[in-house]
Design a protein around this motif. Sequence first.
Motif, short mmCIF file in Angstrom:
data_model
loop_
_atom_site.label_atom_id
_atom_site.label_comp_id
_atom_site.label_asym_id
_atom_site.label_seq_id
_atom_site.Cartn_x
_atom_site.Cartn_y
_atom_site.Cartn_z
N MET A 548 4.70 -3.05 -2.70
CA MET A 548 5.12 -1.88 -3.45
C MET A 548 4.85 -0.62 -2.65
O MET A 548 3.75 -0.44 -2.10
N ARG A 582 9.32 -2.80 -2.16
CA ARG A 582 9.80 -2.46 -3.50
C ARG A 582 9.40 -1.04 -3.86
O ARG A 582 8.37 -0.54 -3.40
N THR A 638 13.63 -0.94 -10.80
CA THR A 638 13.02 -1.44 -9.57
C THR A 638 14.09 -1.59 -8.50
O THR A 638 15.19 -2.09 -8.78
#
Length: 685
Positions: A548, A582, A638
Amino acid sequence: MKLRSLTPSLLVLLASCGPATVLEPRYVAVHNTLSAMGFAQTGTITEGSLPEGGEVETEVELVEGECYAFLALASRGLDDVDVRVYDGEEELARDVTHDAQASARVCPPRTDRYRVVLSAVDGGGSYLLSSWSGGTARRVARASSGGEQGGEALELGGTVSGSTAGGETLRTPGCVGGNSPERVHALEITERAQVSIRLESTYDAVLYLTTEYAPSEELACNDDDGDTSRSRVDVTLEPGTYYVVVDGYGDNNAGSYTLRAEQVVMQDLATVCQAARPLIPGQPVTDDTTGVPGYFGSTCAGSSGGSDHVYQLDIAQRSRVRLFQQTNQHDGSLYMRSSCEVPSSEIACDDDFASTAQSLVTTVVGPGTYFVYSDGYGTNSGNAGPYTLTADVAPASGGGANADTCANAGSAPNGPFDIDTFAAGDELMGSCGGQGAPDVVYNFTLSGRSRVRINLNNPQFDGAMYIQSQCGDASTERFCAAITRGQTGGGAMNPRTGQMTPYSVDLDPGTYSLVLDGQRPESFGSAQVSLDIFDIAAQRRLCQRAPMLRSGRSVSGTTAGERNSFEATCAGNAASGDRVYRIRLTRRSDIDLRLQGSHDAALHIRRDCQDSTTELACNDDDGQATNSRITTTLDRGTYYVVVDGFSSGNEGTFTLNYETGSPGSLMRPVQQPPNVVPQPRPWVP
């Protein structure tokens, strides 16, 4: 519809750029120039309009021994206008351009009444109609664009000097833009000749040649020959009167100049054909057509009026023939005939294959002697230069080539490789084509369920590409797509980028055969194939484990040693090793992604990690090849960010910076390209 009759004379059709009051200054300029050239207005001005597809027609009396020019300019909204001259139903002359202006020139075979037709081919608009008569070639040249000052006739072997200062601007050269003053010199040609016209000037001059002092009659144009003070055109001319125009680059560019015309002695076609050099299959020939006369022409490449060389190719049995020409310094053309001197014996002709620097001819012929021509695009013999020409010949039935059959199939690597069906036989056929055409087969094996993506670049043939799980068994076909000669990329157009996306098919574990096939017996040649195999399960794991990104923080890493797991619409499909990250947005936000790499890096972002069609943005270079940047606004959700490299083999270390903000807070000003406003092309007599 019919126009009311006009005084028989030289008919000039003028299209307005709006109301007549707007055109009046232009019409006055035209009137003054024509009067200076010896023309006289003999009819009244008529206004009218045409819808798209509409025509206006009038009958005029033309006198034997005189020549007439019919000129037209279109109004705004009338994008393509056409002028034709008829003797009854026989067409004597017509415009050959496709734009908002047209001209046709005719010398009638007898004194009689003829039909002049103006057509609105594309769009509609208003027009003005006026008629003029009188004037001679010598007076036109002497008058030039500025009265009696300069513009004397140019003789072969002679030199004239002059100045464009004080001249009028009546037209724009076809090879450059701008509105500089010009001078015109008449050039009389009494026999077919290769003519070289050279200009030396004290300013950045432009040189062009016309059959009439009209926009659509331009035969050749050159701005710079070595430097801005020199220009040159080389062209093969039939007997007649021509006009050499000295102009200037851009606007208000004028000065003094010296002009010289020289003739190159030309041989008769029989002599040239008898001297045709042999073209040996498999042995490339390198030569240069610069300064060579243009003897021949073709049905493609703007008639192929450039300087040319002719070769003789002897074929012993029915054979496949492939002719390939590379011309890096000019726009070449390539064609083939069965009789050297007979244009109607042309078998094949090609202008551009993949680029203007390449020409390709493929055909199947019987035994005999054939002639191959290395030529140049268009009517300007100055379109010439060095070239390399190669002929390949193989039996018409083929057979014995590499990867020719299922039994001797080649091995397809994961990545790019070259194929060639030129010498292959015909064994296979797909549901989308391939019957009766040469084909080659390449096998590949999948250890797990995989997504197979195929890029096909510059195939030399139309045909089909298909995958079978059992080679030769049409019932096991898993994929089939038509391929087009010279295409680049895959078979589907990405609506967002306008670029071709790779062919793609998901396959279970096993061994498969990829077949490249032709569409017809004469459809054969080479192609560059890139096979990219993505393990779907492995890609899913990468997506699930994607780190992330946090706003305001940077991450560093390397793509060296990584597999090519993701592709993109930019950066040559971004087929290098890559890393995926991400980002998660809780509300609609701006994002700013900045990538700095040690290699030619690329950056792309998509909504669905495993679906390339969900790509939202892609950037290759930001200021320099090692940097990439994406700044955009995204909705809540996302997203997946891929650090990649240009094409294949571009991998290395990188630093990726990520920031978010409220909508509008991070958006960079869009750098718009400068507006290019087309310059109006003035009406000229």
